[in-house]
Design a protein around this motif. Structure first.
Motif, PDB file in Angstrom:
ATOM      1  N   THR A 234      19.771 -12.113  40.933  1.00  0.00           N
ATOM      2  CA  THR A 234      20.034 -12.765  39.918  1.00  0.00           C
ATOM      3  C   THR A 234      22.046 -12.634  39.388  1.00  0.00           C
ATOM      4  O   THR A 234      22.489 -12.118  40.026  1.00  0.00           O
ATOM      5  CB  THR A 234      19.273 -11.992  39.065  1.00  0.00           C
ATOM      6  N   LEU A 235      21.626 -13.966  38.215  1.00  0.00           N
ATOM      7  CA  LEU A 235      23.035 -13.327  37.375  1.00  0.00           C
ATOM      8  C   LEU A 235      23.377 -12.209  36.630  1.00  0.00           C
ATOM      9  O   LEU A 235      24.724 -11.401  37.075  1.00  0.00           O
ATOM     10  CB  LEU A 235      23.179 -14.774  36.585  1.00  0.00           C
ATOM     11  N   GLY A 236      22.116 -11.627  36.180  1.00  0.00           N
ATOM     12  CA  GLY A 236      22.164 -10.074  35.590  1.00  0.00           C
ATOM     13  C   GLY A 236      23.010  -9.378  36.455  1.00  0.00           C
ATOM     14  O   GLY A 236      23.833  -8.669  36.462  1.00  0.00           O
TER      15      GLY A 236
ATOM     16  N   THR B 106      15.413  -4.074  39.062  1.00  0.00           N
ATOM     17  CA  THR B 106      16.255  -4.663  38.876  1.00  0.00           C
ATOM     18  C   THR B 106      17.881  -4.401  39.832  1.00  0.00           C
ATOM     19  O   THR B 106      18.728  -4.876  39.181  1.00  0.00           O
ATOM     20  CB  THR B 106      17.643  -4.330  37.323  1.00  0.00           C
ATOM     21  N   GLY B 107      17.160  -3.423  40.654  1.00  0.00           N
ATOM     22  CA  GLY B 107      18.659  -3.240  41.577  1.00  0.00           C
ATOM     23  C   GLY B 107      19.983  -2.522  41.011  1.00  0.00           C
ATOM     24  O   GLY B 107      21.013  -2.486  41.688  1.00  0.00           O
ATOM     25  N   LYS B 108      20.003  -1.635  40.332  1.00  0.00           N
ATOM     26  CA  LYS B 108      20.599  -1.256  39.544  1.00  0.00           C
ATOM     27  C   LYS B 108      21.666  -0.135  40.293  1.00  0.00           C
ATOM     28  O   LYS B 108      22.388   0.080  40.963  1.00  0.00           O
ATOM     29  CB  LYS B 108      20.134   0.131  38.380  1.00  0.00           C
ATOM     30  N   THR B 109      20.390   1.019  41.208  1.00  0.00           N
ATOM     31  CA  THR B 109      20.450   2.335  42.053  1.00  0.00           C
ATOM     32  C   THR B 109      21.174   1.229  43.526  1.00  0.00           C
ATOM     33  O   THR B 109      22.094   1.471  43.699  1.00  0.00           O
ATOM     34  CB  THR B 109      19.476   2.627  42.127  1.00  0.00           C
TER      35      THR B 109
ATOM     36  N   ALA C 205      26.680   6.972  24.862  1.00  0.00           N
ATOM     37  CA  ALA C 205      27.194   6.418  26.019  1.00  0.00           C
ATOM     38  C   ALA C 205      27.561   4.916  26.029  1.00  0.00           C
ATOM     39  O   ALA C 205      28.339   4.796  25.077  1.00  0.00           O
ATOM     40  CB  ALA C 205      27.161   7.091  27.416  1.00  0.00           C
ATOM     41  N   ALA C 206      26.226   4.713  25.610  1.00  0.00           N
ATOM     42  CA  ALA C 206      26.133   2.672  25.484  1.00  0.00           C
ATOM     43  C   ALA C 206      27.383   2.620  24.354  1.00  0.00           C
ATOM     44  O   ALA C 206      27.912   1.503  24.189  1.00  0.00           O
ATOM     45  CB  ALA C 206      25.325   2.638  25.705  1.00  0.00           C
ATOM     46  N   LYS C 207      26.874   3.404  22.877  1.00  0.00           N
ATOM     47  CA  LYS C 207      27.171   3.158  21.845  1.00  0.00           C
ATOM     48  C   LYS C 207      28.908   3.666  21.719  1.00  0.00           C
ATOM     49  O   LYS C 207      29.851   3.081  21.575  1.00  0.00           O
ATOM     50  CB  LYS C 207      26.571   3.754  20.989  1.00  0.00           C
ATOM     51  N   ILE C 208      29.136   4.154  22.193  1.00  0.00           N
ATOM     52  CA  ILE C 208      30.305   5.107  21.888  1.00  0.00           C
ATOM     53  C   ILE C 208      31.853   5.175  22.593  1.00  0.00           C
ATOM     54  O   ILE C 208      32.532   4.400  22.695  1.00  0.00           O
ATOM     55  CB  ILE C 208      30.253   6.538  22.605  1.00  0.00           C
ATOM     56  N   LEU C 209      30.967   4.524  24.336  1.00  0.00           N
ATOM     57  CA  LEU C 209      32.480   3.321  25.088  1.00  0.00           C
ATOM     58  C   LEU C 209      32.391   1.947  24.600  1.00  0.00           C
ATOM     59  O   LEU C 209      33.186   1.550  26.458  1.00  0.00           O
ATOM     60  CB  LEU C 209      31.671   4.218  26.458  1.00  0.00           C
ATOM     61  N   LYS C 210      31.630   1.282  24.508  1.00  0.00           N
ATOM     62  CA  LYS C 210      31.366   0.070  24.096  1.00  0.00           C
ATOM     63  C   LYS C 210      32.518  -0.884  24.526  1.00  0.00           C
ATOM     64  O   LYS C 210      32.713  -1.816  24.683  1.00  0.00           O
ATOM     65  CB  LYS C 210      30.779  -0.976  23.621  1.00  0.00           C
ATOM     66  N   ASP C 211      34.218  -0.334  23.412  1.00  0.00           N
ATOM     67  CA  ASP C 211      35.167  -0.009  23.492  1.00  0.00           C
ATOM     68  C   ASP C 211      36.151  -0.194  24.440  1.00  0.00           C
ATOM     69  O   ASP C 211      37.434  -0.695  23.819  1.00  0.00           O
ATOM     70  CB  ASP C 211      35.147  -1.133  22.069  1.00  0.00           C
ATOM     71  N   VAL C 212      35.572   0.672  24.882  1.00  0.00           N
ATOM     72  CA  VAL C 212      36.814   1.410  25.804  1.00  0.00           C
ATOM     73  C   VAL C 212      37.573   0.569  27.295  1.00  0.00           C
ATOM     74  O   VAL C 212      36.005   0.339  27.398  1.00  0.00           O
ATOM     75  CB  VAL C 212      36.657   2.406  26.040  1.00  0.00           C
ATOM     76  N   PRO C 213      38.496   0.290  27.055  1.00  0.00           N
ATOM     77  CA  PRO C 213      39.533  -0.133  28.208  1.00  0.00           C
ATOM     78  C   PRO C 213      38.721  -0.147  29.117  1.00  0.00           C
ATOM     79  O   PRO C 213      39.165   1.246  29.842  1.00  0.00           O
ATOM     80  CB  PRO C 213      40.466  -0.668  27.690  1.00  0.00           C
ATOM     81  N   GLY C 214      38.814  -0.555  30.608  1.00  0.00           N
ATOM     82  CA  GLY C 214      37.870  -0.024  31.861  1.00  0.00           C
ATOM     83  C   GLY C 214      36.803   0.948  32.432  1.00  0.00           C
ATOM     84  O   GLY C 214      36.355   1.203  33.108  1.00  0.00           O
ATOM     85  N   ILE C 215      36.076   0.657  31.448  1.00  0.00           N
ATOM     86  CA  ILE C 215      34.219   0.409  31.140  1.00  0.00           C
ATOM     87  C   ILE C 215      33.288  -0.393  30.565  1.00  0.00           C
ATOM     88  O   ILE C 215      33.445  -1.056  29.850  1.00  0.00           O
ATOM     89  CB  ILE C 215      34.228   1.933  30.046  1.00  0.00           C
ATOM     90  N   GLY C 216      33.293  -0.525  31.605  1.00  0.00           N
ATOM     91  CA  GLY C 216      31.941  -1.989  31.531  1.00  0.00           C
ATOM     92  C   GLY C 216      30.518  -1.416  31.687  1.00  0.00           C
ATOM     93  O   GLY C 216      30.007  -0.193  31.802  1.00  0.00           O
ATOM     94  N   ILE C 217      29.612  -2.494  30.787  1.00  0.00           N
ATOM     95  CA  ILE C 217      28.055  -2.313  30.513  1.00  0.00           C
ATOM     96  C   ILE C 217      27.644  -3.046  30.513  1.00  0.00           C
ATOM     97  O   ILE C 217      27.715  -3.766  29.925  1.00  0.00           O
ATOM     98  CB  ILE C 217      28.150  -1.561  28.528  1.00  0.00           C
ATOM     99  N   VAL C 218      26.633  -3.216  31.819  1.00  0.00           N
ATOM    100  CA  VAL C 218      25.624  -4.367  31.777  1.00  0.00           C
ATOM    101  C   VAL C 218      24.119  -3.525  31.557  1.00  0.00           C
ATOM    102  O   VAL C 218      23.304  -3.177  32.396  1.00  0.00           O
ATOM    103  CB  VAL C 218      25.097  -4.639  33.594  1.00  0.00           C
ATOM    104  N   LYS C 219      23.317  -5.209  30.766  1.00  0.00           N
ATOM    105  CA  LYS C 219      21.936  -4.477  30.573  1.00  0.00           C
ATOM    106  C   LYS C 219      21.172  -5.829  30.904  1.00  0.00           C
ATOM    107  O   LYS C 219      21.640  -6.591  30.912  1.00  0.00           O
ATOM    108  CB  LYS C 219      21.784  -4.917  29.136  1.00  0.00           C
ATOM    109  N   PHE C 220      20.450  -5.044  32.010  1.00  0.00           N
ATOM    110  CA  PHE C 220      19.079  -5.748  32.004  1.00  0.00           C
ATOM    111  C   PHE C 220      18.215  -6.257  31.638  1.00  0.00           C
ATOM    112  O   PHE C 220      17.694  -5.931  30.720  1.00  0.00           O
ATOM    113  CB  PHE C 220      18.876  -5.404  33.595  1.00  0.00           C
ATOM    114  N   ASN C 221      18.002  -7.218  31.887  1.00  0.00           N
ATOM    115  CA  ASN C 221      16.303  -7.842  31.298  1.00  0.00           C
ATOM    116  C   ASN C 221      14.960  -7.670  32.554  1.00  0.00           C
ATOM    117  O   ASN C 221      15.978  -8.201  33.507  1.00  0.00           O
ATOM    118  CB  ASN C 221      16.729  -8.308  30.554  1.00  0.00           C
ATOM    119  N   ASP C 222      13.786  -8.466  31.823  1.00  0.00           N
ATOM    120  CA  ASP C 222      13.276  -8.397  32.669  1.00  0.00           C
ATOM    121  C   ASP C 222      13.289  -9.950  33.625  1.00  0.00           C
ATOM    122  O   ASP C 222      12.821 -10.056  34.796  1.00  0.00           O
ATOM    123  CB  ASP C 222      12.075  -8.805  31.960  1.00  0.00           C
TER     124      ASP C 222
END
Length: 328
Positions: free
Chosen positions: A117-119, A141-144, A282-299
């Motif tokens: 999927t694109l996600g 969603t295949g995260k692991t 962590a998702a809230k605290i690190l959302k703007d830190v360079p070098g850290i990416g956050i991906v949120k999957f959906n159904d």
């Protein structure tokens, strides 16, 4: 034939390829027919498509992408067909093709591992281009699995020297001493999903050899304290069950030449006493830190049996309907 009507013949090399993209007993072709108004007739190694000009072109693109995927040695699934239909109808055929062209790794049995999927593809690209990635989303969603695939790929390319797998053992309160066996025996039940991916990528013999040599290391989260993890691909699974203190601890173990992937489902928090999830923090605290990416999957990113996606949607609808007023 009117100006708005068209007819095309799509042809494969042989009938075997046609069965591959149409499915046994035309299983996939039925899904395609239900999604389009065009008349679609398959005979031998040809598909005749007739109807609206735009739909005929979309169907041509769809069959091209399914054939491309099939020719790479991947057995098509109903999910692949439905997702390809969704992408083609949304005008995202180019993105679909690039996603299908990207092979993460070939498993021990010769099967290519790809984002479905694109996600998932965004997740793979985020891991590749960041030091630390948080993958947050529902089951299936295949995260692991994708994190393990990328870890083995990095190890084979000598981008890292070892893979470190860890997971909070919530049920045992991180106190594993009462369980029988050595450390590996104690943490095995909690790391089984990670092991399954590694068996698939490496085969049992190579996996056991790497485990013996320490090239692959498994440890409960508590054993990360006080260490600096250099030249490692670290996977923290089920991270929704970490406390904020544990999450900060594992994040600060990050060393030079390393990559870290943190996965979890914030709708499945099993922490006792209503404790705050370290992953949510962590998702809230690190959302703007360079070098850290956050991906949120959906159904849309669920690649297990289609019923799993329907279950997730049903639960999300129920929880939204029953959420207390004023709660975010």
């Amino acid at each position: 034939m009117s100006l708005n009507q068209d007819e095309r013949i799509f042809e494969t090399i042989d009938q075997q390829e046609m069965v591959g993209i149409c499915g046994r007993n035309e299983e996939f072709l039925r899904i395609i027919r239900d999604a389009f108004e065009c008349k679609i007739v398959a005979r031998g190694n040809q598909v005749a498509i007739s109807g609206d000009v735009d739909e005929v072109e979309k169907l041509r693109q769809l069959f091209m992408e399914l054939l491309f995927l099939y020719r790479q040695g991947l057995p098509l699934t109903a999910h692949d067909v439905r997702y390809s239909i969704y992408m083609v109808k949304a005008g995202k055929t180019e993105s679909l093709h690039r996603m299908y062209a990207d092979t993460i790794i070939t498993t021990n049995r010769g099967r290519q591992v790809k984002a479905k999927t694109l996600g998932q593809w965004q997740y793979v690209e985020t891991i590749r281009h960041n030091h630390i990635t948080l993958g947050i989303g529902p089951a299936g969603t295949g995260k692991t699995y994708l994190a393990v695939a990328l870890a083995v790929a990095a190890l084979k390319k000598k981008e890292v020297e070892r893979i470190i797998l860890t997971r909070p053992a919530v049920e045992a309160g991180e106190k594993l001493g009462f369980l029988p066996g050595d450390m590996q025996d104690k943490v095995d039940p909690y790391l089984r999903p990670l092991y399954d991916g590694l068996y698939d990528m490496l085969g049992n013999e190579t996996f056991q050899k790497y485990l013996t040599k320490g090239t692959i290391e498994v440890a409960p989260l508590a054993y990360m304290r006080g260490r600096t993890l250099n030249d490692s691909f670290i996977i923290l699974d089920e991270a929704q069950n970490t406390t904020p203190e544990q999450m900060k601890m594992v994040l600060t173990r990050f060393g030079f030449g390393s990559k870290m992937v943190i996965t979890g489902d914030i709708t499945q928090i099993d922490l006792p006493g209503g404790k705050t999830s370290g992953l949510k923090d962590a998702a809230k605290i690190l959302k703007d830190v360079p070098g850290i990416g956050i991906v949120k999957f959906n159904d849309q990113d669920v690649v297990r049996h289609e019923i799993v996606g329907l279950i997730i949607k049903a639960y999300e609808k129920f929880e939204k309907r029953n959420k207390p007023e004023g709660q975010a």
